[in-house]
Design a protein around this motif. Structure first.
Motif, PDB file in Angstrom:
ATOM      1  N   ALA A  73      -8.165   2.875   4.401  1.00 49.01           N
ATOM      2  CA  ALA A  73      -6.785   3.324   4.243  1.00 49.01           C
ATOM      3  C   ALA A  73      -6.726   4.714   3.616  1.00 49.01           C
ATOM      4  O   ALA A  73      -5.945   5.573   4.039  1.00 49.01           O
ATOM      5  CB  ALA A  73      -6.002   2.323   3.392  1.00 49.01           C
ATOM      6  N   ALA A  74      -7.572   4.934   2.596  1.00 45.48           N
ATOM      7  CA  ALA A  74      -7.579   6.240   1.934  1.00 45.48           C
ATOM      8  C   ALA A  74      -8.004   7.337   2.903  1.00 45.48           C
ATOM      9  O   ALA A  74      -7.393   8.415   2.955  1.00 45.48           O
ATOM     10  CB  ALA A  74      -8.519   6.203   0.725  1.00 45.48           C
ATOM     11  N   TRP A 116      -5.145   7.927   5.613  1.00 42.76           N
ATOM     12  CA  TRP A 116      -4.011   8.709   5.122  1.00 42.76           C
ATOM     13  C   TRP A 116      -4.416  10.150   4.831  1.00 42.76           C
ATOM     14  O   TRP A 116      -3.642  11.078   5.056  1.00 42.76           O
ATOM     15  CB  TRP A 116      -3.431   8.053   3.861  1.00 42.76           C
ATOM     16  N   THR A 117      -5.641  10.358   4.342  1.00 40.07           N
ATOM     17  CA  THR A 117      -6.094  11.719   4.059  1.00 40.07           C
ATOM     18  C   THR A 117      -6.201  12.531   5.342  1.00 40.07           C
ATOM     19  O   THR A 117      -5.706  13.659   5.433  1.00 40.07           O
ATOM     20  CB  THR A 117      -7.457  11.698   3.346  1.00 40.07           C
ATOM     21  N   TYR A 139       0.833  -1.202   0.000  1.00 41.76           N
ATOM     22  CA  TYR A 139       0.000   0.000   0.000  1.00 41.76           C
ATOM     23  C   TYR A 139       0.871   1.257   0.000  1.00 41.76           C
ATOM     24  O   TYR A 139       0.635   2.182  -0.777  1.00 41.76           O
ATOM     25  CB  TYR A 139      -0.927   0.022   1.218  1.00 41.76           C
ATOM     26  N   GLY A 164      -5.186   1.012  -2.247  1.00 42.87           N
ATOM     27  CA  GLY A 164      -5.876   0.035  -1.418  1.00 42.87           C
ATOM     28  C   GLY A 164      -6.427  -1.125  -2.215  1.00 42.87           C
ATOM     29  O   GLY A 164      -6.411  -2.277  -1.764  1.00 42.87           O
ATOM     30  N   THR A 211      -9.822  -0.323   1.263  1.00 41.93           N
ATOM     31  CA  THR A 211      -9.518   0.780   0.358  1.00 41.93           C
ATOM     32  C   THR A 211      -9.998   2.106   0.930  1.00 41.93           C
ATOM     33  O   THR A 211      -9.247   3.079   1.021  1.00 41.93           O
ATOM     34  CB  THR A 211     -10.170   0.535  -1.015  1.00 41.93           C
ATOM     35  N   CYS A 259      -5.791   8.645  -4.694  1.00 37.79           N
ATOM     36  CA  CYS A 259      -4.521   7.898  -4.727  1.00 37.79           C
ATOM     37  C   CYS A 259      -4.547   6.765  -3.708  1.00 37.79           C
ATOM     38  O   CYS A 259      -4.131   5.631  -3.998  1.00 37.79           O
ATOM     39  CB  CYS A 259      -3.344   8.832  -4.428  1.00 37.79           C
ATOM     40  N   GLY A 260      -5.045   7.068  -2.517  1.00 36.69           N
ATOM     41  CA  GLY A 260      -5.129   6.052  -1.478  1.00 36.69           C
ATOM     42  C   GLY A 260      -6.101   4.941  -1.837  1.00 36.69           C
ATOM     43  O   GLY A 260      -5.864   3.767  -1.533  1.00 36.69           O
ATOM     44  N   THR A 273      -5.694  13.189  -2.859  1.00 33.52           N
ATOM     45  CA  THR A 273      -4.987  12.271  -1.969  1.00 33.52           C
ATOM     46  C   THR A 273      -5.838  11.039  -1.706  1.00 33.52           C
ATOM     47  O   THR A 273      -5.346   9.905  -1.692  1.00 33.52           O
ATOM     48  CB  THR A 273      -4.652  12.963  -0.635  1.00 33.52           C
ATOM     49  N   TYR A 310       0.822   3.833  -2.973  1.00 31.28           N
ATOM     50  CA  TYR A 310       0.347   5.157  -2.587  1.00 31.28           C
ATOM     51  C   TYR A 310       1.405   6.228  -2.890  1.00 31.28           C
ATOM     52  O   TYR A 310       1.108   7.286  -3.461  1.00 31.28           O
ATOM     53  CB  TYR A 310       0.015   5.157  -1.094  1.00 31.28           C
ATOM     54  N   LYS A 353       0.963   9.122  -5.759  1.00 33.85           N
ATOM     55  CA  LYS A 353       1.029  10.535  -5.394  1.00 33.85           C
ATOM     56  C   LYS A 353       2.088  11.261  -6.225  1.00 33.85           C
ATOM     57  O   LYS A 353       1.866  12.380  -6.688  1.00 33.85           O
ATOM     58  CB  LYS A 353       1.346  10.689  -3.904  1.00 33.85           C
TER      59      LYS A 353
END
Length: 314
Positions: free
Chosen positions: A304-305, A308-309, A213, A246, A301, A241-242, A238, A217, A221
């Motif tokens: 995780a997205a 991270w965001t 991941y 994922g 997915t 992308c995540g 972002t 990722y 990015k």
């Protein structure tokens, strides 16, 4: 994120250390040493916050994934309903909501929060610490994979008992009254080993997932920044992308997730990881190793997205 925290550079790699490191080491080393604990604390808090939001939102996907992965020959204590229907994700959503009401889709939320909230916080904190302590200025993709895998392995092993409880609560097969009751019941019937059921399968799932991941990722990015011609991405960009990262990581680690679930739900049925794999292949073929891939991919997915965001924004 603050100046001393982990950030992803334009080339798609994990930047190690702070932007302040671009200044002379002599003039800022003392300040960096003073602020490092603070930045680690912020990384933990940001991760825990994102973990809380994502777990509350996406718990139903995890529950449905678990229901699809359990042994279809297993019956509920009432002896009537087969858990883990082959009718697919939508039918399972409908079945759970009809039999257990909508709130039933959040079964296992407490152990899930107990695992994910500190888990995601620990992951980001560990990731941040590893990159600052051992990383290079411009890490390779292989280094990104290694750092992500190491961070997740540490967290996965530490919180594995909560992972076992989460799977059992979600399955609907075990009738525990509370997490304390579940802990006592497992310790009494299975010993401490029961709380670490599926350890190798969990590591085989989590370490590659996090490493892959982070690699996907970071690369996406970097490509997005290059194509858009911007040094920073918007939150929506972002998130996209995540999300793509994922999907790729979830598909590649799905078989390990199925094996992990089986071992945690039926620790006495299998002699080990190999036996579980052979049993699944014999009963369901290769498709059996990808049971629950749709809800898991959606959950991992989106989770995780979102994580991270939120992490990068905080």
């Amino acid at each position: 994120m603050d100046e001393d925290s982990l950030y992803l550079d334009e080339e798609g790699g994990c930047s190690l250390g702070s932007r302040g490191a671009l200044h002379t080491a002599d003039s800022h080393s003392h300040v960096h040493d003073q602020r490092k604990p603070s930045s680690l604390g912020k990384a933990f808090i940001a991760g825990a916050l994102s973990g809380t939001c994502s777990t509350l939102l996406f718990q139903p996907f995890d529950l449905v994934k678990t229901r699809l992965q359990v042994d279809k020959t297993a019956l509920s204590p009432a002896g009537r309903l087969k858990i883990g229907s082959s009718n697919g994700m939508l039918y399972t959503f409908y079945s759970v909501a009809r039999r257990e009401h909508v709130v039933g889709l959040w079964r296992g939320l407490v152990p899930s929060l107990s695992r994910c909230v500190p888990g995601i916080g620990m992951y980001f904190c560990t990731l941040h610490g590893l990159t600052q302590s051992f990383g290079s200025e411009e890490p390779s993709m292989g280094e990104s994979v290694l750092v992500g895998a190491c961070a997740r392995t540490i967290v996965g092993i530490t919180l594995l008992p909560f992972t076992v409880l989460k799977a059992r609560f979600e399955s609907g097969f075990f009738k525990y009254n509370s997490m304390l009751h579940a802990f006592k019941s497992i310790l009494k019937s299975e010993g401490g080993k029961g709380l670490y059921s599926g350890l190798l399968a969990t590591v085989a799932r989590d370490a590659p997932f996090s490493g892959l991941y982070l690699m996907f990722y970071s690369k996406m990015k970097g490509l997005a920044k290059h194509e858009l011609g911007t040094p920073e991405l918007k939150s929506s960009e972002t998130f996209v992308c995540g999300a793509f990262a994922g999907v790729f990581a979830s598909v590649l680690t799905q078989p390990a997730d199925v094996v992990k679930t089986r071992l945690q739900l039926y620790p006495h049925k299998y002699n080990g990881n190999g036996d579980a794999v052979l049993s699944i292949l014999k009963a369901n073929g290769v498709n059996g190793l990808f049971k629950g891939i749709v809800p898991r991919t959606l959950r991992r997915t989106l989770m995780a997205a979102l994580s991270w965001t939120v992490y990068e924004q905080v």
